[in-house]
Motif scaffolding. Structure first.
Motif, short mmCIF file in Angstrom:
data_model
loop_
_atom_site.label_atom_id
_atom_site.label_comp_id
_atom_site.label_asym_id
_atom_site.label_seq_id
_atom_site.Cartn_x
_atom_site.Cartn_y
_atom_site.Cartn_z
N VAL A 1 0.85 -1.20 0.00
CA VAL A 1 0.00 0.00 0.00
C VAL A 1 0.88 1.25 0.00
O VAL A 1 0.64 2.20 -0.76
CB VAL A 1 -0.94 -0.01 1.22
CG1 VAL A 1 -1.71 1.30 1.31
CG2 VAL A 1 -1.91 -1.19 1.14
N ARG A 2 1.93 1.25 0.84
CA ARG A 2 2.81 2.42 0.89
C ARG A 2 3.53 2.63 -0.44
O ARG A 2 3.69 3.76 -0.90
CB ARG A 2 3.84 2.25 2.02
CG ARG A 2 3.25 2.39 3.43
CD ARG A 2 4.36 2.57 4.45
NE ARG A 2 5.30 1.45 4.43
CZ ARG A 2 5.19 0.38 5.20
NH1 ARG A 2 4.17 0.27 6.06
NH2 ARG A 2 6.09 -0.60 5.15
N HIS A 3 3.97 1.55 -1.05
CA HIS A 3 4.66 1.67 -2.33
C HIS A 3 3.74 2.24 -3.40
O HIS A 3 4.15 3.11 -4.19
CB HIS A 3 5.18 0.29 -2.75
CG HIS A 3 5.90 0.30 -4.07
ND1 HIS A 3 7.09 0.95 -4.27
CD2 HIS A 3 5.57 -0.27 -5.27
CE1 HIS A 3 7.48 0.79 -5.52
NE2 HIS A 3 6.57 0.05 -6.15
N ARG A 4 2.49 1.80 -3.43
CA ARG A 4 1.55 2.32 -4.42
C ARG A 4 1.26 3.79 -4.18
O ARG A 4 1.22 4.59 -5.12
CB ARG A 4 0.25 1.50 -4.36
CG ARG A 4 -0.84 2.00 -5.30
CD ARG A 4 -2.03 1.06 -5.32
NE ARG A 4 -2.50 0.78 -3.97
CZ ARG A 4 -3.28 1.61 -3.28
NH1 ARG A 4 -3.64 2.77 -3.79
NH2 ARG A 4 -3.70 1.28 -2.08
N GLY B 1 -1.29 3.39 -9.81
CA GLY B 1 -2.49 2.68 -10.23
C GLY B 1 -3.54 2.63 -9.14
O GLY B 1 -3.36 3.10 -8.02
N ARG B 2 -4.66 2.04 -9.48
CA ARG B 2 -5.75 1.90 -8.54
C ARG B 2 -5.50 0.73 -7.59
O ARG B 2 -4.86 -0.25 -7.96
CB ARG B 2 -7.07 1.68 -9.28
CG ARG B 2 -7.51 2.86 -10.14
CD ARG B 2 -8.84 2.54 -10.81
NE ARG B 2 -9.31 3.66 -11.62
CZ ARG B 2 -10.44 3.64 -12.32
NH1 ARG B 2 -11.20 2.53 -12.29
NH2 ARG B 2 -10.81 4.70 -13.01
#
Length: 276
Positions: free
Chosen positions: A210-213, A221-222
């Motif tokens: 989650v942190r990387h996204r 991205g979504r």
């Protein structure tokens, strides 16, 4: 129970000696794994331990146990009794010192892996059991690997092991409606595998993903879809593992060969389904 199992047992050979009584032999094998006792401690009324052990190994090599398990699943599917919201997980089973020492050379025995599905880590020898269960905590597929193996690399093998034959004509059913798994299975490869087969993935993302996204902003991205209400049903696979580990001979592995240990898992799974 025997009335349902008996038609699924192999017929006597056309030539040579007839099989020893199937029911007594099956009870002997089940007794050994339920209690976790050594083969030589088999009660006299259950027959020779050599007969039971040879039958277990012979039917493991020729795939009889897997075929009988598939026939039980086919019967349940024909009655509409399989919940196709499938949960996937794994559990580590310690291996007794008697499980070590199998030959690593010579002609292969059936589909026996070279490592005998035995791994060594800080805790000693162990085997990891990967399984998929239906929505009612009953096993649909079982795969064994070395104890230190990861969960995600074995996912496709577990999915491939889900094959429920149809009662009539048609290919076996292999595609669940949804797959529930914990954060260990959160990877692009697994999500793409399920998406390509049209299977809904209910897998939460770990915090680092989650942190990387979020760090990548719009390029991240979504977030993948996730249904928290459906995810609550994932406890089915935990209950399935607890059922299997009630068999002491499965909770701690004493078999030298992976195929015999897997055959015992199929036997326990078969009896769980027959008791439904």
């Amino acid at each position: 129970m025997w009335a349902r199992i008996s038609p699924l047992m192999p017929a006597d050979p056309v030539r040579g000696r007839r099989w020893a009584d199937h029911r007594r032999t099956l009870e002997a094998i089940a007794w050994k794994y339920r209690t976790g006792a050594p083969w030589r401690d088999l009660p006299e009324e259950l027959g020779s331990f050599r007969t039971a052990h040879k039958r277990l190994l012979r039917w493991a090599v020729d795939g009889t146990w897997a075929k009988v398990f598939a026939a039980v699943l086919a019967e349940a599917d024909a009655e509409g009794d399989i919940g196709w919201t499938v949960s996937v997980d794994s559990t580590v089973c310690r291996a007794h010192q008697h499980a070590a020492g199998a030959r690593r050379t010579g002609p292969p025995v059936g589909a026996e892996p070279g490592d005998h599905a035995l791994g060594r880590s800080r805790g000693g020898l162990s085997t990891k059991v990967h399984l998929a269960s239906d929505g009612n905590a009953r096993p649909l597929a079982v795969v064994v690997t070395v104890g230190q193996a990861g969960d995600a690399p074995a996912f496709t093998a577990v999915m491939a092991a889900i094959r429920v034959p149809r009662a009539g004509a048609g290919r076996p059913r292999t595609r669940p409606e949804a797959v529930l798994a914990d954060r260990a299975y959160s990877s692009r490869a697994i999500r793409a595998h399920l998406s390509g087969r049209g299977v809904r993935a209910v897998i939460p993302q770990p915090a680092d993903q989650v942190r990387h996204r979020l760090r990548r902003g719009s390029h991240g991205g979504r977030p993948p879809g996730f249904d928290p209400d459906t995810y609550k049903e994932r406890n089915a696979v935990e209950r399935c593992i607890a059922r299997l580990k009630q068999w002491r001979g499965l909770a701690m592995r004493t078999d030298k060969l992976a195929i015999t240990y897997l055959a015992a898992l199929h036997l326990a799974a078969m009896l769980i389904w027959i008791r439904r």
